[in-house]
Design a protein around this motif. Structure first.
Motif, mmCIF file in Angstrom:
data_model
loop_
_atom_site.group_PDB
_atom_site.id
_atom_site.type_symbol
_atom_site.label_atom_id
_atom_site.label_comp_id
_atom_site.label_asym_id
_atom_site.label_seq_id
_atom_site.Cartn_x
_atom_site.Cartn_y
_atom_site.Cartn_z
ATOM 1 N N TYR A 14 -2.787 -2.699 4.491
ATOM 2 C CA TYR A 14 -4.136 -2.670 5.040
ATOM 3 C C TYR A 14 -4.280 -1.411 5.872
ATOM 4 O O TYR A 14 -3.301 -0.881 6.349
ATOM 5 C CB TYR A 14 -4.381 -3.912 5.918
ATOM 6 N N PRO A 15 -5.492 -0.875 6.092
ATOM 7 C CA PRO A 15 -6.792 -1.469 5.812
ATOM 8 C C PRO A 15 -7.279 -1.370 4.368
ATOM 9 O O PRO A 15 -8.297 -1.963 4.038
ATOM 10 C CB PRO A 15 -7.731 -0.668 6.715
ATOM 11 N N GLU A 16 -6.577 -0.671 3.492
ATOM 12 C CA GLU A 16 -7.113 -0.536 2.131
ATOM 13 C C GLU A 16 -7.003 -1.842 1.349
ATOM 14 O O GLU A 16 -7.717 -2.049 0.374
ATOM 15 C CB GLU A 16 -6.376 0.568 1.364
ATOM 16 N N GLY A 17 -6.080 -2.710 1.772
ATOM 17 C CA GLY A 17 -5.858 -3.937 1.010
ATOM 18 C C GLY A 17 -5.199 -3.655 -0.325
ATOM 19 O O GLY A 17 -5.395 -4.369 -1.293
ATOM 20 N N ARG A 77 -2.756 2.106 12.883
ATOM 21 C CA ARG A 77 -3.742 2.525 11.880
ATOM 22 C C ARG A 77 -3.514 1.838 10.533
ATOM 23 O O ARG A 77 -4.420 1.772 9.705
ATOM 24 C CB ARG A 77 -3.715 4.040 11.703
ATOM 25 N N ALA A 78 -2.322 1.367 10.302
ATOM 26 C CA ALA A 78 -2.075 0.667 9.042
ATOM 27 C C ALA A 78 -1.122 -0.493 9.277
ATOM 28 O O ALA A 78 -0.260 -0.421 10.140
ATOM 29 C CB ALA A 78 -1.475 1.624 8.011
ATOM 30 N N HIS A 79 -1.315 -1.577 8.532
ATOM 31 C CA HIS A 79 -0.394 -2.703 8.568
ATOM 32 C C HIS A 79 0.224 -2.867 7.191
ATOM 33 O O HIS A 79 -0.491 -2.936 6.194
ATOM 34 C CB HIS A 79 -1.133 -3.994 8.951
#
Lengths: 130, 595
Positions: free
Chosen positions: B60-63, B4-6
């Motif tokens: 990410y995904p928010e960047g 879900r997040a990187h």
């Protein structure tokens, strides 16, 4: 030794796995899961995982999943918000991994929100299951 | 499953020296502690470019773009952002849009005007995982070249793109490939010049660290086009991270059968070996590099014959710079027209610059050719720190020259820089402000080339040494105006008569400063003054009595006890003890010290 086809399979498999390293642009559908303490306690994490799996298996490249904090209606968690460009935001409440499949299939793919899972439906039928 | 997040932690050299490895370890520990190891992925990437704000972590995904991250901050990012989904705004970029929200990475001043072709994967992929390279169309260009194009078509494609050598000379890459293809021999070689030695330049290092497979793939394409089965990457031993990642990348490519006797099962053999340079600047010169690769002393030899005719082990050899190779896969995949659409008439594509010196955003930038110096300095670099005035920019390192402030609107391309007496070079761009003495800068670069001259030819070995001695006289106030003319004459002699590029370009920093900042030289010679207050022999430190408040800061900062005075009374510097270290000048808050 990998054949050309095997290399292509790796490309396809990896593409969906690196897709969330692009920030969403305006044409993308955004799915936002409430992941504050209240959301997590109510079971948001398996919901988020189910959304990820569903998107991966359907190879939906224009959908970006992200997470957010507390929306303020903790009694309705886990909450999932869906933003389709040029449409009003739809808020799903009391989500479960089982409900995810229907939301993706009916709302994201076919464009018609699953009314009976939404916040407004839950409020209107408060006596029932809220 | 899909994470879900990187979390992307920069693993470039800059951020690594800022402890980014420890930061990554802390993330791993806390993610495991919170049971998140299967839903959140941690990746060490290559350089993001904004080295001034490192260590950098992007989630990410928010960047979300976290800057100056410390190990202590990791716990907060995990508990707030990863667990609860709240970006820790305090640690992210501070640029806001009109609505007061944080701007996304690509909208910030540093990234907005950039065009990332060569660096497209840097800071996006894990350079130690070939699968991530494959995800971004990795090794597709080689597949396309071999299955859909003839060897000549590949070369024609590179020619049509207008790509010119990024190592500094700017020779047409396609022509170079053609010469190597036209040479007939039983064995040919493809060599990558990764001996990046200019002070302040780190473009090649960052590309090798951030996306090693793109260089390997380009060398394979070159091998197919010219008919070579063997490649060498000559890389500096001082780049341990780049060497390590290249070794990993080569091993992974061999494991997948991408490198080997039957590369990707397409019927052509290609393999690559590394050669480590031992730190001699002259080995960046192609003939010296090839000598060194053979295991001999790294000395240049006369051209012609050019390496394309007689190079490594006396066989036809194609040698290109790292960044040149970095463009190849994209030219093959997107076509030469796509590439030629970027840039100016004679300089196509983009150029990577290592931005350094007196500039707020030091780091790595990639801009389309034809971007003005002003855009790079004022917009991408966000200007000079401490409100100082821009004086000049040095491009091309010790082989280049400076571009004075009057030419800040020059469009950067090969030919414009040559016309100004500088050169593109490999891409170092050092910004100087009013506190830099141009004579001192010229002396700095010349000292470097004197040290690095291999000594084979007289004009370079002795000429540059004599030139350095004259410059030294200028900085000590011992030169005459005639010496300046003599220097110019010697510069021209060295340029015309040296054997290789090192000697032929070594006088450039002197010539260009003499051209644009002759008044500064004259001030040193005639007035015995260094206007910028840098050359120690020509300055003396004095305390201005009227301004001194007697706070004692200078006295405490002086390492040799040259300052005396009572509290709340003006202090005095004893010039016989003063070593001109500048400590008092830096310590004084009232500008009460003159030099």
């Amino acid at each position: 030794m990998k054949t050309l086809q095997e290399l292509q399979e790796i490309r396809d498999r990896m593409k969906s796995r690196v897709a969330n390293r692009e920030t969403a642009d305006e044409s993308d559908v955004r799915i936002v899961v409430g992941m504050a303490t209240c959301g997590i306690a109510a079971g948001a994490r398996p919901v988020l995982a189910a959304i990820g799996d569903e998107i991966e298996s359907r190879k939906l490249t224009n959908v970006k999943v992200s997470q957010t904090g507390c929306i303020g209606i903790c009694a309705y968690e886990p909450i999932v918000e869906v933003y389709v460009p040029n449409r009003e935001k739809v808020t799903y409440v009391h989500m479960t991994p089982e409900k995810v499949g229907a939301v993706i299939a009916r709302h994201i793919v076919n464009g018609s929100p699953v009314t009976e899972y939404t916040y407004s439906y839950a409020v209107a039928n408060r006596g029932g299951n809220a | 499953m899909l994470e879900r997040a990187h979390i992307l932690v920069c693993g470039g050299t800059g951020c690594t020296s800022g402890n980014s490895k420890l930061i990554a370890e802390e993330f791993t520990r806390l993610l495991t502690e919170n049971g998140l190891q299967n839903e959140v992925k941690l990746i060490m990437t290559g350089c993001f470019g904004l080295c001034a704000k490192g260590p950098i972590v992007v989630v990410y995904p928010e960047g979300a773009f976290y800057q100056h991250v410390k190990v202590e901050n990791v716990a907060e990012i995990v508990s707030e952002h990863i667990l609860k989904g709240r970006v820790v705004a305090r640690l992210t970029n501070v640029e806001k849009d009109d609505d007061g929200a944080n701007k996304s990475i690509n909208e910030t001043a540093f990234y907005k005007k950039q065009k990332r072709v060569v660096l497209r994967n840097c800071g996006i992929i894990n350079p130690e995982d070939i699968d991530e390279y494959l995800a971004y169309d990795g090794y597709k260009a080689y597949e396309k070249a071999v299955t859909a194009m003839t060897q000549q078509e590949v070369i024609d494609c590179v020619k049509a793109s207008g790509l010119r050598g990024r190592g500094g000379g700017g020779f047409s890459t396609g022509l170079k490939w053609q010469f190597a293809r036209d040479s007939v021999a039983d064995q040919k070689y493809v060599v990558c010049n990764a001996d990046e030695g200019d002070p302040g330049a780190f473009m090649d290092r960052s590309l090798l660290e951030g996306d090693p497979h793109c260089v390997i793939e380009a060398m394979m394409i070159a091998g197919y086009a010219i008919g070579a089965t063997k490649g060498y990457i000559y890389v500096r031993a001082e780049y341990p991270i780049a060497v390590e990642r290249l070794n990993i990348a080569i091993a992974q490519a061999r494991d997948y059968g991408i490198l080997g006797d039957n590369a990707m099962g397409l019927g052509h053999a290609f393999d690559i070996e590394l050669r480590l340079g031992a730190g001699a600047f002259v080995c960046g010169e192609e003939t010296a590099l090839l000598r060194s690769t053979e295991g001999k002393r790294g000395e240049p030899k006369q051209r012609p014959p050019f390496p394309a005719v007689k190079g490594l082990f006396e066989k036809p050899t194609l040698i290109n710079n790292v960044e040149t190779y970095g463009n190849i896969t994209q030219i093959i995949l997107n076509g030469p027209e796509w590439f030629a659409a970027m840039g100016t008439e004679k300089s196509k594509g983009t150029k990577v610059f290592a931005l350094g010196g007196k500039i707020k955003n030091t780091g790595l930038v990639e801009i389309p050719m034809g971007t003005t110096l002003r855009t790079i300095i004022e917009e991408i670099g966000e200007g000079i720190p401490n409100g100082k005035r821009f004086k000049a920019a040095q491009t091309g390192g010790p082989s280049g020259g400076c571009i004075p402030a009057a030419y800040i609107d020059t469009k950067i391309d090969y030919d414009n820089l040559i016309a100004l007496g500088s050169m593109m070079g490999s891409g170092g761009l050092i910004v100087m402000d009013e506190d830099n003495c141009m004579v001192d800068i010229a002396k700095f670069f010349l000292e470097f080339t004197v040290d690095e001259s291999c000594g084979k030819c007289t004009p370079c070995r002795i000429g540059n040494k004599r030139l350095y001695e004259m410059l030294d006289k200028v900085t000590k106030g011992e030169a005459t105006l005639e010496d300046l003319d003599k220097m110019e004459e010697l510069c021209r002699y060295i340029k015309e008569n040296s054997l290789c590029g090192l000697g032929q370009t070594a006088p450039n920093p002197v010539l260009s400063t003499l051209k644009y900042f002759r008044d500064e030289y004259v001030a040193h010679v005639r007035d015995r003054k260094c206007p910028a207050g840098v050359c120690k022999a020509l300055i003396s430190y004095k305390i201005i009595e009227d301004k001194c408040i007697g706070c004692g800061l200078c006295k405490r900062g002086c390492p040799v006890g040259a300052i005396s005075g009572e509290i709340k009374k003006p202090h005095v510097i004893d010039p016989s003890k003063c070593i001109k270290c500048d400590a008092c000048f830096a310590a004084c808050k009232k500008n009460a010290i003159s030099k």
